[in-house]
Every structure is written in structure tokens, then in C-alpha cells.
Design an enzyme around this catalytic site. Structure first.
Site, mmCIF file in Angstrom:
data_model
loop_
_atom_site.group_PDB
_atom_site.id
_atom_site.type_symbol
_atom_site.label_atom_id
_atom_site.label_comp_id
_atom_site.label_asym_id
_atom_site.label_seq_id
_atom_site.Cartn_x
_atom_site.Cartn_y
_atom_site.Cartn_z
ATOM 1 N N GLU A 312 -7.103 -53.679 -42.423
ATOM 2 C CA GLU A 312 -6.630 -52.411 -43.006
ATOM 3 C C GLU A 312 -7.271 -51.175 -42.366
ATOM 4 O OE1 GLU A 312 -7.223 -52.267 -47.238
ATOM 5 O OE2 GLU A 312 -6.279 -54.217 -47.584
ATOM 6 N N GLY A 313 -8.083 -51.343 -41.338
ATOM 7 C CA GLY A 313 -8.827 -50.206 -40.805
ATOM 8 C C GLY A 313 -10.061 -49.874 -41.617
#
Length: 345
Positions: A312-313
Site C-alpha cells: 500500500e505504500g
């Protein structure tokens, strides 16, 4: 944001041309930072990696007073045909469900983005149509791969100070492992990890699936064309991340890479040109065992090691305050002369 709004599709030949023309660092800005840091009220080198980061920011932003005021987090979501092989602890539909969760503000990355005041963008690829199962066919055609790269390039818009890259896609640690094996050699056992939490017989199946893919594409691996390997055993979000990295380089935007899948996507560019990731830093070392091996292969030392493996970063977002600290110390500290402090004798 959906991939249907992508710009006209480039070809691999066009992407290779762009890779040959990547701009280098701004050495003048970097030299000015080195000079200023030698005059700041501290012993030389005492801020450690913060000094290195300040120099890196200056070199790739092209300014002697780098700033980290407008970070963007770009999360790319793609679906994988190989997910049908039971390589994940979660069903394939979770990818699209998590995209909705991002849009509703309910994911970890939403909270981290708000904490650092970052612009969070979710880039959904063609999630309704998974890639092919790469144990039986190439995952994508050249056209689909190149289109995803072009789509990813849109994330690197002017005015961004740093681009944080992440992904979402059930089975993408299987894809990451297969891609690393194709690019750098080794077997499924060398590159596979638990991903979403597979263990026992499920983990053995994951390794076997990766080995099937590497055997299926042995001819392409022997030719060692990184973009062709991205098409053979990659995924749309991997291609989009590669495109975003290239566009960031062209736009003088430093990049923070997230964990295993994100770094594997970036490794496609490294395999094409060892200088292609000079404007990138890996934000954290994933708990996925293959990530440490990959970091060694591409010569990257991560900024953080938090035992994270979410994607998801999330790790990239967590590293942004470190970049902010590096810029703040460089720009805000007084020199010995300004502060009236005696220098080193």
C-alpha cells in the site's frame, strides 16, 4: 483513478529510448549542499544519513535548498491470474475490495497519508480483467504492459517534491518472486516468502508455482530483456510503478519505493540500466525474505526496518518524515559564522 484515462500507449522500443536518455543528477546543487553542510553547527558527518539524504534530494530536485512540502503517495492496484493457483491466503476479489477501502479512507495508507499531509492517489489498473496465469502463458502482452507503464507515468506530476510508490494486488508477492528469479536467477525457494500469511503446504505450493513460471519462460529469461520479462511474469501494477519511476526521473522528482513488490517492479529498470534507480531510495526493508536479497542485488540500503509487509505504500509514507528532517536541518541550521560558534580546531 482508472486506467481507461491513460495516455496513448508507447512501445517497448520507445521505453528503451527513454531509458537511454534519463537525465543525471544536478551536481551543482549537490555540491552546494555538501559545502553548506560542512559549515553548519555540528561536527562533520554527525547527522549521518540525514546528510546523505539532503544531498540526494538536492541532486534530484535540482535545487540547493531541497524541500519536502508536497509529497504524493501513488498506490497502483492490479489483479493477477496466478492468484487462482492458491498462492495467497486471501481470495482474488480482495484487490478490488481494498481499492474501495482506500477510496473510503479505511486503510492503513489513508491514515499514514493524513499524518504526513500527503496527497494520496489510488490508480486502479484493469482489475476487472486479471493478467494471464503466467505458469501457462505470458502474464501480459507488450501492448498491455506498455499501456500500464504509460498509465503509471501520470503519477509524476509537476510540483511534487517526492513521489512515494506502493501497490495492491492479491498474489503480487508471487509475481515479485517470479520476476526477481527471472531478472537475477534463482528458484522459487530463493525468492518466495509468506506474503499474506501462507505457510505449510500452501507455501510449498507457492514455491512450486513460481518454479513453474520460471520453467515456462526459460527462453525469455535466457534472452534477458527486462521489459519482456516484465510482460512474461509481471503484473499491471508492476508495470505502472516502473512507468512512474521513469516519469519521476524525467521530471526531477525523487522517489521513495515501498517494499518487496514495489522494489521488484523497480528492479526491471535497474536490470535495464544500473543508473535508472539513482533518484530512488527504498523506504524500508520488508519482512518478506526475498526483499533483503533483492536489496543486495540492486545495491540499496533501506531507510527503515520495521518488520512491515503490508504494501500500500505504507513503508514509503513512513519514511517521508525522515526526508523532511534532512531538508529541515540543511535549510534551517545556522552556520558556525552565523551563530558565532567556534569551528573545529
Amino acid at each position: 483513478m482508472n486506467a481507461s484515462s491513460a495516455s496513448p500507449t508507447p512501445t517497448f522500443d520507445e521505453m528503451r529510448r527513454i531509458l537511454r536518455e534519463l537525465p543525471g543528477p544536478d551536481l551543482e546543487a549537490q555540491t552546494q549542499v555538501v559545502s553548506r553542510q560542512s559549515q553548519l553547527t555540528k561536527p562533520p558527518g554527525s547527522l549521518g544519513r540525514l546528510e546523505e539524504i539532503a544531498e540526494w534530494l538536492a541532486a534530484w530536485q535540482g535545487r540547493a535548498q531541497p524541500r519536502v512540502e508536497r509529497p504524493r503517495i501513488a498506490v497502483f492496484a492490479g489483479t493477477h491470474g496466478v492468484a487462482r493457483r492458491g498462492v495467497s491466503a486471501y481470495p482474488p476479489e480482495v484487490t478490488q475490495q481494498m481499492v474501495q477501502n482506500f477510496q473510503n479512507g479505511g486503510a492503513a495508507i489513508n491514515q499514514l497519508a493524513a499524518m504526513i499531509d500527503a496527497d494520496l492517489r489510488i490508480y486502479e489498473l484493469d482489475t476487472a480483467h486479471p493478467t494471464e496465469d503466467f505458469t501457462t502463458a505470458p502474464a501480459m502482452s507488450e501492448a498491455r504492459t506498455a499501456n500500464a507503464m504509460a498509465y503509471g507515468m501520470m503519477a509524476a506530476e509537476p510540483g511534487i517534491d517526492v513521489l512515494c510508490l506502493g501497490e495492491m494486488g492479491i498474489a503480487n508477492t508471487t509475481t515479485a518472486a517470479a520476476l526477481c528469479g527471472a531478472l537475477f536467477g534463482g528458484s522459487g525457494e530463493d525468492w518466495a516468502g509468506p506474503g499474506t500469511g501462507v505457510a505449510g503446504a500452501a507455501f510449498a505450493n507457492k514455491i512450486a508455482v513460481i518454479d513453474e513460471a520460471l520453467a515456462r519462460h526459460r527462453d525469455a529469461i535466457a534472452e534477458h530483456d527486462p521489459l519482456a520479462l516484465l510482460a512474461a511474469v509481471g503484473g499491471e501494477e508492476f508495470a505502472a510503478i516502473a512507468g512512474a519511476i521513469v516519469a519521476a526521473r524525467m521530471g526531477r522528482i525523487p522517489v521513495l519505493l515501498d517494499g518487496y513488490a514495489c522494489t521488484a517492479a523497480a528492479a526491471v529498470l535497474f536490470a535495464s540500466d544500473r543508473r535508472a534507480l539513482d533518484h530512488c531510495k527504498v523506504a524500508h526493508r520488508s519482512a518478506e525474505p526475498g526483499h533483503a536479497r533483492l536489496l543486495d542485488r540492486i545495491g540499496q540500503r533501506p531507510l527503515l526496518d520495521m518488520d512491515m509487509r503490508l504494501g500500500e505504500g505504507s513503508g514509503a509514507a513512513l519514511a517521508v518524515p525522515i526526508l523532511k528532517a534532512a531538508a529541515a536541518c540543511l535549510n534551517g541550521m545556522a552556520t558556525f559564522a552565523e551563530a558565532g560558534v567556534s569551528g573545529k580546531t
